[in-house]
Design an enzyme around this catalytic site. Structure first.
Site, PDB file in Angstrom:
ATOM      1  N   ASN A 116       0.636  -1.156   0.175  1.00 35.70           N
ATOM      2  CA  ASN A 116      -0.049   0.002  -0.017  1.00 35.70           C
ATOM      3  C   ASN A 116       1.033   1.451   0.069  1.00 35.70           C
ATOM      4  O   ASN A 116       1.533   1.725   1.123  1.00 35.70           O
ATOM      5  CB  ASN A 116      -1.040  -0.148   1.267  1.00 35.70           C
ATOM      6  CG  ASN A 116      -1.686   1.402   1.339  1.00 35.70           C
ATOM      7  OD1 ASN A 116      -1.825   2.010   0.384  1.00 35.70           O
ATOM      8  ND2 ASN A 116      -2.420   1.342   2.625  1.00 35.70           N
ATOM      9  N   LYS A 142       0.150   4.161  -0.546  1.00 31.62           N
ATOM     10  CA  LYS A 142      -0.483   5.379   0.290  1.00 31.62           C
ATOM     11  C   LYS A 142      -0.315   6.584  -0.585  1.00 31.62           C
ATOM     12  O   LYS A 142      -0.370   6.560  -1.862  1.00 31.62           O
ATOM     13  CB  LYS A 142      -0.119   5.522   1.569  1.00 31.62           C
ATOM     14  CG  LYS A 142      -0.263   4.390   2.649  1.00 31.62           C
ATOM     15  CD  LYS A 142       0.033   4.744   4.055  1.00 31.62           C
ATOM     16  CE  LYS A 142       0.162   3.310   4.804  1.00 31.62           C
ATOM     17  NZ  LYS A 142       0.041   3.563   6.218  1.00 31.62           N
ATOM     18  N   HIS A 176      -9.574   1.023   4.853  1.00 33.78           N
ATOM     19  CA  HIS A 176      -8.198   0.810   5.649  1.00 33.78           C
ATOM     20  C   HIS A 176      -8.635   1.967   6.886  1.00 33.78           C
ATOM     21  O   HIS A 176      -9.399   3.050   6.784  1.00 33.78           O
ATOM     22  CB  HIS A 176      -7.166   1.615   4.533  1.00 33.78           C
ATOM     23  CG  HIS A 176      -5.945   1.511   5.301  1.00 33.78           C
ATOM     24  ND1 HIS A 176      -5.493   2.574   6.295  1.00 33.78           N
ATOM     25  CD2 HIS A 176      -4.635   0.843   5.138  1.00 33.78           C
ATOM     26  CE1 HIS A 176      -4.133   2.446   6.649  1.00 33.78           C
ATOM     27  NE2 HIS A 176      -3.717   1.279   5.704  1.00 33.78           N
ATOM     28  N   GLU A 234      -7.033   4.456   7.922  1.00 34.24           N
ATOM     29  CA  GLU A 234      -6.743   5.734   7.614  1.00 34.24           C
ATOM     30  C   GLU A 234      -7.963   6.414   7.080  1.00 34.24           C
ATOM     31  O   GLU A 234      -8.321   7.578   7.316  1.00 34.24           O
ATOM     32  CB  GLU A 234      -5.822   6.041   7.003  1.00 34.24           C
ATOM     33  CG  GLU A 234      -4.369   5.692   7.695  1.00 34.24           C
ATOM     34  CD  GLU A 234      -3.025   5.394   6.604  1.00 34.24           C
ATOM     35  OE1 GLU A 234      -2.903   5.431   5.461  1.00 34.24           O
ATOM     36  OE2 GLU A 234      -2.146   5.052   7.284  1.00 34.24           O
ATOM     37  N   GLU A 260      -5.281  -5.358  10.610  1.00 41.99           N
ATOM     38  CA  GLU A 260      -4.099  -4.231  10.948  1.00 41.99           C
ATOM     39  C   GLU A 260      -4.526  -3.539  12.250  1.00 41.99           C
ATOM     40  O   GLU A 260      -5.209  -2.610  12.265  1.00 41.99           O
ATOM     41  CB  GLU A 260      -4.345  -3.271   9.673  1.00 41.99           C
ATOM     42  CG  GLU A 260      -3.981  -3.920   8.351  1.00 41.99           C
ATOM     43  CD  GLU A 260      -3.232  -2.904   7.254  1.00 41.99           C
ATOM     44  OE1 GLU A 260      -2.304  -3.011   6.771  1.00 41.99           O
ATOM     45  OE2 GLU A 260      -4.106  -1.698   7.385  1.00 41.99           O
ATOM     46  N   GLY A 269       2.246   1.898  10.923  1.00 41.61           N
ATOM     47  CA  GLY A 269       3.440   3.090  10.607  1.00 41.61           C
ATOM     48  C   GLY A 269       4.067   3.509  11.878  1.00 41.61           C
ATOM     49  O   GLY A 269       4.517   4.557  11.948  1.00 41.61           O
ATOM     50  N   SER A 290       3.455  -2.339  10.400  1.00 42.02           N
ATOM     51  CA  SER A 290       4.984  -2.357  10.333  1.00 42.02           C
ATOM     52  C   SER A 290       5.496  -3.580   9.924  1.00 42.02           C
ATOM     53  O   SER A 290       6.578  -4.223  10.705  1.00 42.02           O
ATOM     54  CB  SER A 290       5.324  -1.892  11.879  1.00 42.02           C
ATOM     55  OG  SER A 290       4.938  -0.666  12.184  1.00 42.02           O
TER      56      SER A 290
HETATM   57  C1  PEP Z   1      -0.835  -0.031   6.125  1.00 39.69           C
HETATM   58  O1  PEP Z   1      -0.868   1.257   6.319  1.00 39.69           O
HETATM   59  O2  PEP Z   1      -1.592  -0.794   5.612  1.00 39.69           O
HETATM   60  C2  PEP Z   1       0.397  -0.522   6.736  1.00 39.69           C
HETATM   61  C3  PEP Z   1       0.428  -1.710   7.317  1.00 39.69           C
HETATM   62  O3  PEP Z   1       1.496   0.413   7.088  1.00 39.69           O
HETATM   63  P1  PEP Z   1       2.916  -0.053   7.627  1.00 39.69           P
HETATM   64  O4  PEP Z   1       3.277  -1.115   7.077  1.00 39.69           O
HETATM   65  O5  PEP Z   1       3.551   1.294   7.483  1.00 39.69           O
HETATM   66  O6  PEP Z   1       2.919  -0.313   9.229  1.00 39.69           O
END
Ligand code: PEP
Length: 258
Positions: A11, A13, A97, A99, A169, A175, A215
């Protein structure tokens, strides 16, 4: 035990210009080539769909969108639709997601409608679910996550939902550099699979890929992917460079071959 093909999804973003996207996609495609034991997809910003599609040509890497509307067309300023995603060559779409839920007011009902619209257009929905730190500390992880699963699948049967991918997630791990312990991720993944079975039947539940996101990086990918119900990864930050993303794809291949 059902053998599920692992899926590693990036992703990107709101990152990367068209040229940067082309370069990143090209590097991943060159590594993967035409055949891969797992599935790999990248999710660029929509302005780069055409360029990325071209860079991926001849490789086994798929193209994902990061969001969609549920309607096909009409007065929806600023939106993309499943029809347009298909037109652009996207075989997958991330939805729900955290976000989007947190900053753009995405609701469970909106996510549910997006699941249905994507399925009609044969785009694989990558449905994100996850709890906040506050919810985890209050012992509400499963209530929240399973509630999101219930809401997103309501009204669709197992046949329609066949291609669905779920991404667990935990919001506190996105992040932040914090990752759920592999056993904690497994516990939630197993609970999700159990709920999918209760809702629509065991054989469908056994076929659904449940990805972990939060992460994921080369140093923790193998451990997470060694868990029985962790069928892949949704990767944010570490999907932005070939040096980080390619080793995670390789971990997906190891999982497929194990
Ligand atoms: C995400 O936003 O889907 C995600 C998993 O981000 P990160 O790997 O940076 O934690």
């Amino acid at each position: 035990m059902t053998k599920r093909t692992p899926l590693i999804a990036g992703n990107w973003k709101l990152n990367k210009t068209i040229d940067e996207s082309k370069a990143l996609a090209g590097a991943i495609a060159a590594h993967v080539g035409a055949g891969l034991a797992c599935e790999a997809v990248v999710g660029p910003v929509a302005t780069s769909f055409a360029a990325v599609k071209q860079s991926l040509e001849g490789s086994a890497v798929g193209l994902a969108a990061q969001n969609t509307h549920w309607e096909d067309s009409g007065a929806w300023t600023g939106e993309l639709s499943p029809t347009l995603l298909v037109d652009a060559g996207c075989g997958y779409c991330i939805i729900g997601h955290s976000e989007r839920r947190q900053f753009f007011g995405e609701t469970d009902e909106g996510v549910r409608k997006k699941v249905g619209a994507l399925l009609v257009h044969k785009v694989v929905p990558i449905l994100c679910v996850g709890e906040s730190l506050e919810q985890r500390e209050a012992g509400k992880t499963l209530d929240v996550v399973l509630g999101q699963i219930d809401a997103a699948t309501e009204g669709y049967d197992a046949v329609a939902l066949a291609p669905l991918v779920v991404a667990y997630e935990p919001i506190w791990a996105i992040g932040t550099g914090l990752t759920a312990k592999a056993e904690d991720a497994q516990e939630v993944h197993a609970a999700i699979r159990g709920r999918l079975a209760e809702l629509k039947g065991q054989s469908w539940a056994d076929s659904v890929r449940i990805l972990y996101g939060g992460s994921v990086k080369p140093s923790n990918a193998d451990e997470l992917l060694s868990q029985p119900d962790v069928d892949g990864a949704l990767v944010g930050g570490a999907s932005l460079t070939p040096d980080n993303f390619i080793p995670i794809i390789d971990a997906g291949v190891r999982r497929a071959e194990s």
